[in-house]
Scaffold this motif. Structure first.
Motif, PDB file in Angstrom:
ATOM      1  N   GLU A 192       0.835  -1.208   0.000  1.00  0.00           N
ATOM      2  CA  GLU A 192       0.000   0.000   0.000  1.00  0.00           C
ATOM      3  C   GLU A 192       0.863   1.249   0.000  1.00  0.00           C
ATOM      4  OE1 GLU A 192      -3.879   1.769   2.427  1.00  0.00           O
ATOM      5  OE2 GLU A 192      -2.853  -0.054   3.100  1.00  0.00           O
ATOM      6  N   ILE A 193       1.940   1.216   0.783  1.00  0.00           N
ATOM      7  CA  ILE A 193       2.866   2.356   0.833  1.00  0.00           C
ATOM      8  C   ILE A 193       3.589   2.508  -0.504  1.00  0.00           C
ATOM      9  CG2 ILE A 193       4.930   3.272   1.954  1.00  0.00           C
ATOM     10  CD1 ILE A 193       4.059   1.751   4.486  1.00  0.00           C
ATOM     11  N   ILE A 194       4.084   1.384  -1.040  1.00  0.00           N
ATOM     12  CA  ILE A 194       4.802   1.424  -2.317  1.00  0.00           C
ATOM     13  C   ILE A 194       3.896   1.959  -3.424  1.00  0.00           C
ATOM     14  CG2 ILE A 194       6.020   0.025  -4.044  1.00  0.00           C
ATOM     15  CD1 ILE A 194       6.677  -1.962  -1.767  1.00  0.00           C
ATOM     16  N   LEU A 206      -2.790  -6.566  -5.557  1.00  0.00           N
ATOM     17  CA  LEU A 206      -3.039  -7.925  -5.088  1.00  0.00           C
ATOM     18  C   LEU A 206      -2.504  -8.120  -3.672  1.00  0.00           C
ATOM     19  CD1 LEU A 206      -2.203 -10.099  -8.247  1.00  0.00           C
ATOM     20  CD2 LEU A 206      -4.429  -9.893  -7.136  1.00  0.00           C
ATOM     21  N   ASN A 207      -1.350  -7.552  -3.404  1.00  0.00           N
ATOM     22  CA  ASN A 207      -0.769  -7.671  -2.071  1.00  0.00           C
ATOM     23  C   ASN A 207      -1.538  -6.864  -1.041  1.00  0.00           C
ATOM     24  OD1 ASN A 207       1.870  -9.320  -1.977  1.00  0.00           O
ATOM     25  ND2 ASN A 207       2.060  -8.148  -3.867  1.00  0.00           N
ATOM     26  N   GLN A 267      -5.330  -7.936   3.709  1.00  0.00           N
ATOM     27  CA  GLN A 267      -6.623  -7.863   4.391  1.00  0.00           C
ATOM     28  C   GLN A 267      -7.171  -9.249   4.722  1.00  0.00           C
ATOM     29  OE1 GLN A 267      -7.281  -4.662   5.054  1.00  0.00           O
ATOM     30  NE2 GLN A 267      -5.515  -4.222   3.736  1.00  0.00           N
ATOM     31  N   VAL A 268      -6.692 -10.254   4.007  1.00  0.00           N
ATOM     32  CA  VAL A 268      -7.261 -11.603   4.128  1.00  0.00           C
ATOM     33  C   VAL A 268      -6.338 -12.568   4.856  1.00  0.00           C
ATOM     34  CG1 VAL A 268      -8.212 -13.559   2.838  1.00  0.00           C
ATOM     35  CG2 VAL A 268      -8.545 -11.229   1.985  1.00  0.00           C
ATOM     36  N   PHE A 269      -5.030 -12.492   4.573  1.00  0.00           N
ATOM     37  CA  PHE A 269      -4.082 -13.478   5.084  1.00  0.00           C
ATOM     38  C   PHE A 269      -2.971 -12.822   5.895  1.00  0.00           C
ATOM     39  CE2 PHE A 269      -5.460 -15.377   0.935  1.00  0.00           C
ATOM     40  CZ  PHE A 269      -6.139 -16.481   1.467  1.00  0.00           C
ATOM     41  N   GLU A 272       2.825 -14.901   5.580  1.00  0.00           N
ATOM     42  CA  GLU A 272       3.258 -16.240   5.172  1.00  0.00           C
ATOM     43  C   GLU A 272       2.137 -17.007   4.483  1.00  0.00           C
ATOM     44  OE1 GLU A 272       5.040 -18.446   8.306  1.00  0.00           O
ATOM     45  OE2 GLU A 272       6.759 -17.089   8.511  1.00  0.00           O
ATOM     46  N   GLN A 273       0.914 -16.826   4.956  1.00  0.00           N
ATOM     47  CA  GLN A 273      -0.231 -17.473   4.317  1.00  0.00           C
ATOM     48  C   GLN A 273      -0.437 -16.928   2.908  1.00  0.00           C
ATOM     49  OE1 GLN A 273      -3.241 -16.498   7.241  1.00  0.00           O
ATOM     50  NE2 GLN A 273      -3.182 -18.573   8.110  1.00  0.00           N
ATOM     51  N   ALA A 274      -0.204 -15.636   2.728  1.00  0.00           N
ATOM     52  CA  ALA A 274      -0.357 -15.016   1.405  1.00  0.00           C
ATOM     53  C   ALA A 274       0.632 -15.618   0.415  1.00  0.00           C
ATOM     54  CB  ALA A 274      -0.151 -13.504   1.511  1.00  0.00           C
TER      55      ALA A 274
END
Length: 334
Positions: free
Chosen positions: A61-63, A85-86, A91-93, A96-98
């Motif tokens: 978000e910052i980038i 996408l990141n 917001q979801v994962f 590491e899960q992402a």
């Protein structure tokens, strides 16, 4: 009664191909899901570049905001779809899960589409999935793996406008696909002109040289992150890759003018890779983004061409792994 029995027999015969196709679809899906699950469940912290991808999940978000503040050109040149996408993944994962989600989805989609392309060569297709330049997209170059999977979806629909709309998304996930799309458009252009095989290769060679000489300046001009990450030189290379892929190109060319015309896109990316090999390190990333198309093309060759192609690919893959023996996780680890 005889007529009724004949009718039932005909129905059974007609159903058989459908049943076989359904079973093949299920088997392919099972293998693809297994491929994705195995790769997604490998340890998170033992492979190269994982810290970078964790950072993307945490700070995209910052980038994205920094790129947007610099200007639209910089924003679109720095893979905004990957950043978005990141932002969604955060917001979801957990980070590491992402990463595991990216690996599973992209590896499963890619392997499923790849195996469905040529069922008659399923054994070779499965082996191709473990070629170092293919599997690395789902172990270390995760962003490229996501982009390859998206591009492959579009490639499978390439005859329609929807296919092009999907393929156009890929450069905004991994910038190497800007070059890929340029060569796709160039291929469409030379195809409409009905140029001979020699002329097509000549045009691809000239365009490849122009890209090789100008890519560093272009990256700097648009503010792409690659301008700071790459030196746009190719230092410390052995030349073995050049010799191998030159041999593959020669095998393709020796299939004749008809083959060159039919698969001129695949030949164009080979020409680009060879032209840029000794000059810019990003040439390998561009070529690896569409390596799957070259592998699929090699399976279509007739007579001596296909055995020669398969021998070269098999030898090159085994040799690549032999060189990696003794390295952490066969050269993929830190």
């Amino acid at each position: 009664m005889l007529t009724a029995m004949t009718a039932r027999t005909n129905k059974a015969v007609m159903k058989n191909p459908v049943d076989k196709s359904r079973k093949w679809l299920i088997l392919t899906l099972i293998f693809a899901v297994s491929y994705g699950l195995i790769l997604a469940n490998l340890p998170i912290d033992v492979f190269k570049d994982r810290d970078n991808y964790l950072n993307y999940v945490l700070n995209s978000e910052i980038i994205f905001g920094v790129n947007a503040s610099t200007g639209l050109l910089t924003l679109f040149a720095n893979e905004p779809l990957w950043l978005l996408l990141n932002v969604l993944m955060k917001q979801v994962f957990e980070p590491e899960q992402a990463i595991r989600f990216y690996i599973f989805v992209s590896a499963t989609i890619f392997s499923f589409l790849f195996l469905r392309k040529d069922p008659g060569n399923i054994v070779w297709l499965i082996l191709f999935l473990f070629v170092p330049q293919i599997i690395k997209n789902y172990i270390i170059h995760l962003r490229q793996g996501v982009a390859v999977s998206v591009f492959f979806i579009g490639w499978a629909l390439a005859s329609s406008k929807k296919g092009w709309m999907v393929m156009i998304l890929a450069p905004f996930i991994h910038a190497s696909f800007f070059f890929v799309l340029i060569f796709l458009v160039l291929n469409k252009f030379v195809t409409k002109l009905r140029l001979s095989g020699v002329l097509r290769i000549s045009i691809f060679f000239v365009v490849s040289l122009l890209f090789t000489l100008s890519v560093g300046y272009l990256a700097t001009a648009v503010g792409a992150r690659q301008a700071n990450e790459y030196t746009f030189s190719a230092e410390g290379i052995s030349g073995l890759g050049f010799i191998f892929w030159l041999a593959i190109l020669l095998v393709f060319i020796m299939q004749g003018s008809g083959f060159i015309k039919k698969y001129s896109f695949e030949i164009s990316v080979l020409v680009f890779y060879l032209c840029a090999y000794f000059f810019i390190e990003v040439s390998g990333r561009v070529f690896e983004s569409v390596l799957f198309t070259v592998l699929l093309t090699g399976l279509t060759m007739k007579r001596w061409g296909k055995p020669a192609f398969l021998f070269l690919i098999f030898f090159y893959s085994i040799f690549s792994y032999v060189l990696r023996f003794g390295q952490p996780w066969l050269g993929f680890g830190v």
